[in-house]
Write a protein that holds these residues in place. Structure first.
Motif, PDB file in Angstrom:
ATOM      1  N   GLY A 173      -4.677 -12.101  -5.163  1.00 49.72           N
ATOM      2  CA  GLY A 173      -4.340 -13.489  -4.849  1.00 49.72           C
ATOM      3  C   GLY A 173      -4.615 -14.387  -6.042  1.00 49.72           C
ATOM      4  N   THR A 174      -5.786 -14.194  -6.643  1.00 47.75           N
ATOM      5  CA  THR A 174      -6.128 -14.966  -7.838  1.00 47.75           C
ATOM      6  C   THR A 174      -5.120 -14.712  -8.955  1.00 47.75           C
ATOM      7  OG1 THR A 174      -8.483 -14.824  -7.278  1.00 47.75           O
ATOM      8  CG2 THR A 174      -7.935 -15.412  -9.543  1.00 47.75           C
ATOM      9  N   ALA A 175      -4.768 -13.442  -9.164  1.00 41.99           N
ATOM     10  CA  ALA A 175      -3.848 -13.084 -10.240  1.00 41.99           C
ATOM     11  C   ALA A 175      -2.468 -13.705 -10.031  1.00 41.99           C
ATOM     12  CB  ALA A 175      -3.740 -11.569 -10.342  1.00 41.99           C
ATOM     13  N   ILE A 176      -1.990 -13.671  -8.803  1.00 42.16           N
ATOM     14  CA  ILE A 176      -0.665 -14.233  -8.507  1.00 42.16           C
ATOM     15  C   ILE A 176      -0.625 -15.724  -8.810  1.00 42.16           C
ATOM     16  CG2 ILE A 176       0.909 -14.799  -6.610  1.00 42.16           C
ATOM     17  CD1 ILE A 176       0.040 -12.069  -5.357  1.00 42.16           C
ATOM     18  N   VAL A 177      -1.644 -16.448  -8.354  1.00 47.82           N
ATOM     19  CA  VAL A 177      -1.633 -17.904  -8.552  1.00 47.82           C
ATOM     20  C   VAL A 177      -1.860 -18.256 -10.019  1.00 47.82           C
ATOM     21  CG1 VAL A 177      -2.608 -20.100  -7.805  1.00 47.82           C
ATOM     22  CG2 VAL A 177      -2.415 -18.225  -6.173  1.00 47.82           C
ATOM     23  N   LEU A 178      -2.711 -17.484 -10.704  1.00 56.28           N
ATOM     24  CA  LEU A 178      -2.880 -17.729 -12.137  1.00 56.28           C
ATOM     25  C   LEU A 178      -1.556 -17.551 -12.873  1.00 56.28           C
ATOM     26  CD1 LEU A 178      -4.551 -18.219 -14.713  1.00 56.28           C
ATOM     27  CD2 LEU A 178      -4.908 -15.734 -14.802  1.00 56.28           C
ATOM     28  N   LEU A 179      -0.832 -16.473 -12.582  1.00 56.50           N
ATOM     29  CA  LEU A 179       0.450 -16.255 -13.253  1.00 56.50           C
ATOM     30  C   LEU A 179       1.414 -17.392 -12.941  1.00 56.50           C
ATOM     31  CD1 LEU A 179       2.479 -14.638 -14.881  1.00 56.50           C
ATOM     32  CD2 LEU A 179       2.950 -13.269 -12.816  1.00 56.50           C
ATOM     33  N   ALA A 180       1.455 -17.834 -11.696  1.00 60.70           N
ATOM     34  CA  ALA A 180       2.326 -18.956 -11.345  1.00 60.70           C
ATOM     35  C   ALA A 180       1.957 -20.196 -12.149  1.00 60.70           C
ATOM     36  CB  ALA A 180       2.221 -19.248  -9.843  1.00 60.70           C
ATOM     37  N   ALA A 181       0.654 -20.473 -12.245  1.00 61.98           N
ATOM     38  CA  ALA A 181       0.205 -21.659 -12.983  1.00 61.98           C
ATOM     39  C   ALA A 181       0.527 -21.547 -14.468  1.00 61.98           C
ATOM     40  CB  ALA A 181      -1.291 -21.852 -12.782  1.00 61.98           C
ATOM     41  N   LEU A 182       0.348 -20.368 -15.013  1.00 61.44           N
ATOM     42  CA  LEU A 182       0.635 -20.184 -16.432  1.00 61.44           C
ATOM     43  C   LEU A 182       2.130 -20.314 -16.698  1.00 61.44           C
ATOM     44  CD1 LEU A 182      -0.647 -19.682 -19.141  1.00 61.44           C
ATOM     45  CD2 LEU A 182      -0.545 -17.226 -18.700  1.00 61.44           C
ATOM     46  N   ARG A 183       2.949 -19.826 -15.787  1.00 56.69           N
ATOM     47  CA  ARG A 183       4.396 -20.011 -15.937  1.00 56.69           C
ATOM     48  C   ARG A 183       4.758 -21.489 -15.849  1.00 56.69           C
ATOM     49  NH1 ARG A 183       7.347 -15.789 -16.689  1.00 56.69           N
ATOM     50  NH2 ARG A 183       6.935 -13.723 -15.780  1.00 56.69           N
ATOM     51  N   GLY A 184       4.106 -22.202 -14.943  1.00 53.89           N
ATOM     52  CA  GLY A 184       4.352 -23.640 -14.847  1.00 53.89           C
ATOM     53  C   GLY A 184       3.950 -24.357 -16.118  1.00 53.89           C
ATOM     54  N   ALA A 185       2.786 -23.990 -16.670  1.00 53.84           N
ATOM     55  CA  ALA A 185       2.320 -24.609 -17.909  1.00 53.84           C
ATOM     56  C   ALA A 185       3.272 -24.295 -19.061  1.00 53.84           C
ATOM     57  CB  ALA A 185       0.910 -24.123 -18.227  1.00 53.84           C
ATOM     58  N   CYS A 186       3.755 -23.053 -19.115  1.00 47.78           N
ATOM     59  CA  CYS A 186       4.707 -22.670 -20.169  1.00 47.78           C
ATOM     60  C   CYS A 186       5.993 -23.495 -20.048  1.00 47.78           C
ATOM     61  CB  CYS A 186       5.030 -21.186 -20.071  1.00 47.78           C
ATOM     62  SG  CYS A 186       3.716 -20.104 -20.672  1.00 47.78           S
ATOM     63  N   ALA A 187       6.443 -23.732 -18.822  1.00 46.16           N
ATOM     64  CA  ALA A 187       7.653 -24.527 -18.626  1.00 46.16           C
ATOM     65  C   ALA A 187       7.439 -25.965 -19.096  1.00 46.16           C
ATOM     66  CB  ALA A 187       8.066 -24.498 -17.158  1.00 46.16           C
ATOM     67  N   VAL A 188       6.266 -26.518 -18.796  1.00 40.34           N
ATOM     68  CA  VAL A 188       5.964 -27.884 -19.233  1.00 40.34           C
ATOM     69  C   VAL A 188       5.985 -27.978 -20.754  1.00 40.34           C
ATOM     70  CG1 VAL A 188       4.141 -29.637 -19.342  1.00 40.34           C
ATOM     71  CG2 VAL A 188       4.653 -28.505 -17.169  1.00 40.34           C
TER      72      VAL A 188
END
Length: 390
Positions: A173-188
């Motif tokens: 669960g932690t890994a999934i949300v971290l990856l989502a957040a990192l993808r969001g940060a990369c998009a920004v």
């Protein structure tokens, strides 16, 4: 938007202890009925003699249990109480309020019934045997708050022994949300994931899972640290496997050596990160200080050096909260009648989380908020599609 504004906007008031204990009095769960039970006819349908017809049918065809009982939609939330929140090994009884809370989240966010099971043993063989014998009762297993490294063996053994979805949420669960957040940060920041130098401090359950999912998602330069420093080829066991696919530049030493020129810091160790080390990171850095309740570095301090900051706390922007992942992951797996939760499903879940806010991304909004009603359905749908895709 100024930092002060962000802080005020997201800050929540700590609950009063009397309110907390009052809310937990008698526990946080109860059972409810899906069919009426108001008169003798209802009794004859719900119980004897009518229920005998259903039991005979299931005895003749076990697959009918998925239609005529709640087992297929029931998640067992299982813990031995050895790694509860930031409290450590406090035992199964003290862990039960946390497991009840997890069950409440399953119901609230994904409409799934679940039952907390705290086991008075830390023996992996005994836990596996117990859940194998209880298998007719539930449709999936959410492992929770089991200490490392036993959690790795326990999850692996249960996946092999049970014909239903099993996931250790503290890892995945932690890994999934971290990856989502990192993808969001990369998009920004308009940066590709595979260009980032990523440092993960903490090689426990969450750190290992985060390392693996980032590598699976295409991150090419991940450096993992434990209490002995940078994980390198000299390690044994699980860490030897990780050393083989991380640290491509062959770094040695400790956190100072790892952070020099790094783009991303992920904190999962509770170890304090000195501010002066943040200053050695590359420009436009990202800091994910995820330990709770005290992050490795305070968000206000981190913002002096990093362009994007996330924590596990609800009183600052960009909360990395597992509730964004696990309800939808289990709902999607059960909707699709999956026997396993695969890497493909986890990657799909991460993509679905960030896609929810694709048009709303900003430095202080790289993932949805935990109460965003779009998240669990989007994750469930993505996971179900990933199951069908193989």
């Amino acid at each position: 938007m100024t930092l002060a504004h962000e802080t005020d906007q997201h800050r929540t008031t700590a609950p009063d202890p009397d309110e907390v204990f009052g809310a937990h009095r008698g526990g946080k769960l109860s059972t409810g009925l899906t069919a009426p039970l108001a008169d003798a006819r209802d009794l004859a349908i719900a119980y004897t003699p009518g229920v005998a017809d259903v039991s005979r049918a299931i005895a003749a065809d076990a697959a009918l249990a998925a239609r005529y009982t709640w087992a297929h939609r029931l998640v067992a939330v299982v813990s031995d109480g050895t790694a509860v929140l930031g409290l450590g090994d406090i035992g199964p009884r003290a862990a039960l309020p946390v497991m009840e809370g997890k069950s409440a989240l399953f119901k609230s966010f994904a409409g799934l019934d679940s039952i907390p099971l705290v086991l008075d043993t830390t023996d992996v063989d005994e836990i596996v045997e117990t859940l194998v014998r209880l298998r007719p009762t539930f449709g999936a297993v959410n492992l929770e708050d089991v200490s490392a490294p036993r959690c790795f063996e326990l999850e692996r053994r249960l996946i092999e022994a049970l014909d239903c979805p099993v996931m250790h949420d503290d890892q995945h669960g932690t890994a999934i949300v971290l990856l989502a957040a990192l993808r969001g940060a990369c998009a920004v920041q308009r940066r590709p994931l595979d260009s980032l130098r990523i440092v993960i401090s903490g090689a426990g359950a969450a750190g290992v899972a985060c390392t693996r999912i980032l590598r699976a998602a295409g991150a090419s330069d991940v450096v993992l640290l434990d209490s002995r420093g940078i994980v390198d080829a000299g390690r044994g066991g699980v860490k030897a496997e990780l050393a083989a696919v991380t640290n491509p530049r062959g770094l040695t030493g400790g956190i100072a050596d790892a952070l020099d020129g790094a783009d991303v810091f992920v904190g999962l160790s509770s170890a304090t990160l000195p501010e002066e080390l943040l200053a050695t990171m590359a420009g436009d850095g990202m800091v994910f200080a995820l330990s709770n309740p005290d992050p490795e570095v305070h968000p206000v301090v981190a913002r002096r050096h990093a362009a994007i900051v996330a924590t596990g706390r609800s009183d600052f922007p960009n909360q990395i909260n597992n509730v964004l992942a696990f309800p939808g992951v289990f709902r999607g797996a059960l909707d699709a009648h999956a026997r396993r939760i695969t890497d493909r499903m986890k990657l799909a879940a991460a993509e679905a989380i960030v896609d929810v806010v694709a048009d709303e991304l900003a430095p202080d909004r790289i993932v949805p908020g935990p109460f965003d009603p779009r998240v669990a359905p989007a994750v469930a749908s993505a996971v179900a599609r990933a199951t069908e895709a193989g």
